[in-house]
Design a protein around this motif. Sequence first.
Motif, PDB file in Angstrom:
ATOM      1  N   ILE A 240       0.826  -1.216   0.000  1.00 26.93           N
ATOM      2  CA  ILE A 240       0.000   0.000   0.000  1.00 26.93           C
ATOM      3  C   ILE A 240       0.856   1.261   0.000  1.00 26.93           C
ATOM      4  O   ILE A 240       0.353   2.355  -0.273  1.00 26.93           O
ATOM      5  N   ARG A 243       0.746   3.310  -3.175  1.00 18.88           N
ATOM      6  CA  ARG A 243      -0.500   3.942  -3.610  1.00 18.88           C
ATOM      7  C   ARG A 243      -0.851   5.112  -2.709  1.00 18.88           C
ATOM      8  O   ARG A 243      -0.477   5.158  -1.546  1.00 18.88           O
ATOM      9  N   GLU A 245      -3.897   7.433  -0.737  1.00 17.51           N
ATOM     10  CA  GLU A 245      -5.041   7.070   0.091  1.00 17.51           C
ATOM     11  C   GLU A 245      -6.309   6.854  -0.739  1.00 17.51           C
ATOM     12  O   GLU A 245      -7.080   5.933  -0.480  1.00 17.51           O
ATOM     13  N   GLU A 247      -6.574   5.936  -3.913  1.00 14.21           N
ATOM     14  CA  GLU A 247      -6.483   4.696  -4.687  1.00 14.21           C
ATOM     15  C   GLU A 247      -6.681   3.488  -3.776  1.00 14.21           C
ATOM     16  O   GLU A 247      -7.334   2.510  -4.149  1.00 14.21           O
ATOM     17  N   GLU A 248      -6.095   3.561  -2.576  1.00 13.81           N
ATOM     18  CA  GLU A 248      -6.251   2.460  -1.617  1.00 13.81           C
ATOM     19  C   GLU A 248      -7.721   2.276  -1.247  1.00 13.81           C
ATOM     20  O   GLU A 248      -8.230   1.147  -1.217  1.00 13.81           O
ATOM     21  N   LYS A 249      -8.406   3.373  -0.991  1.00 15.98           N
ATOM     22  CA  LYS A 249      -9.819   3.315  -0.628  1.00 15.98           C
ATOM     23  C   LYS A 249     -10.655   2.727  -1.766  1.00 15.98           C
ATOM     24  O   LYS A 249     -11.555   1.909  -1.550  1.00 15.98           O
ATOM     25  N   CYS A 270      -5.046  -4.112   4.708  1.00 17.79           N
ATOM     26  CA  CYS A 270      -3.946  -3.484   3.959  1.00 17.79           C
ATOM     27  C   CYS A 270      -2.630  -3.612   4.737  1.00 17.79           C
ATOM     28  O   CYS A 270      -2.603  -3.435   5.960  1.00 17.79           O
ATOM     29  N   SER A 272       1.955  -3.158   4.294  1.00 11.04           N
ATOM     30  CA  SER A 272       3.149  -2.820   3.505  1.00 11.04           C
ATOM     31  C   SER A 272       4.287  -3.610   4.137  1.00 11.04           C
ATOM     32  O   SER A 272       4.907  -3.165   5.096  1.00 11.04           O
TER      33      SER A 272
END
Length: 517
Positions: A240, A243, A245, A247-249, A270, A272
């Motif tokens: 993550i 990316r 925030e 795009e992550e959502k 999520c 990393s």
Amino acid sequence: MKIRNSRKIIFYILIIFIGLIIIGLVGAIIRLINIPAILITVLIIVGLSYSKKIDWLQNSLRSIFKIKNEKKSLDLSLISKKEAAGKSLKSIDHLITLINDKVKAKALKDEKDRVSLELDRGDIILVVFGIGSSGKTSLIRALLKRIVGKVSPEMGSTRGKETFRLKLKGLTRGIRIIDTPGILESGRGGREREKSALIEARKSDLMLVVIEGDLRSEETRTIRSLSKLGKRLLLVLNKIDLRGESEEKRLIEILTSRCNDFIGPNDIICTSASPQTIAVAGKKPYQPAPEINRLIRRLANILHEEGEELIADNILLQCSNIGKEGKNLLIKQRTQTAKKCIDKYGWLSSGALILTPLPVLDMIAAAAVNAQMVIEIAKIHGVKLTNERAKNLALSVGKILATMGLVKGGVSLISSTLSLSLPTLVISKVIQGISVSWLTRIAGASFITYFQQDQDWGDGGIQEVVEYHYNLNKREEYFKSFIRRAYERVIDPLVEKNLKKLPPRSRPPKEGDSSVL
């Protein structure tokens, strides 16, 4: 002396006075105690505890009893599942004794012995699963806080399974982590590695499915099938840090929608595992710590609340799979043996009818379902039949063959196939004989289905079973195979005996032999 004595007297008087006061107070309290009043007070307090006025007391009592009931229910569930697994393993022992193929029987026994040990194992099995380069090994490194395995941006860096051990605070059991090769890799080697990964996944108590973006359709199909097997899954969206925030959502929303039928929103996490280094002017690049705290908390929570249940379910599932494998081997073995029995009775009936031709077609149906053949097929399937019962079964199938017109249809089919290639001298004998043999195959196949289904014809009844096998044996590839054998077993020997010289005759071409019952 007089002063000392007077002091003692005063002291004793004070002691007596204080004692009298205490005795008086106790007596007064006792006189004030009213037993009925105390009982009424207790009843009022209990009544209020179930009203909204004292919710805290009511909730406390309920929570105490609920915890006890849930614990008792869980303990009983675990005991029953372990008992069920034990019974399943014993039934597998019996299956193994019935399998003639020693190699397959040994393989089944080895797998059964492995699962037997699972009943008493200590660690929870956590399998890390997913496509290559998704960061599976990096995630394990972050969990263990040490360098293990081999990582590479290229797919296929993990060639075989690797096992590690993790201990989480608050869990009595350890966690055996299994790193698997990536799935969906190309080439023969990739397919072999994927097969190995799936085998490990099916043995897991809990799975971490590691992804680095949206799921491909093949990935979704694979993990959904594992979920349907009863596997508990956590979907780990890794990397993550690459990316933003938003795009992550967006990805989380897509994954939640795509997987809502087999993974809950709380189980999409999520991480990393190996964040990219950050350049710092004039200094060494900064290496951020892995972001896996949420995953660790979720793991600890699941394993604390469901760990024992997951182990019991997994062992029960493995027992069930071994049992199914054993039953399939036994069914295959029995079917092959029963087919040989049917083949024997088919050609015996054919020879007998050629020697004594019958003009009535219904008699062909009767000859096609020999009661002794039924007894032998039953014995192959571990069922003991009386002669009377075997005759009744044979008669039932014979009636179906006759009343549904399958006898006439079979004779017509055989006749049209053989008439042009046979001399007139043997046509009538051969057609009746070959027809009997073919109808015997249909009847015998119907009996195999009946005994495989624990002496049950199924929802469609005897008629549906017989008609199914009639249509199956009528298919071109199967029928040609049967006619080819008829030439070898009946027609050629009979013709050579009656006529030394015959005009050329056509016969089905020798293709790859196929047989069905």
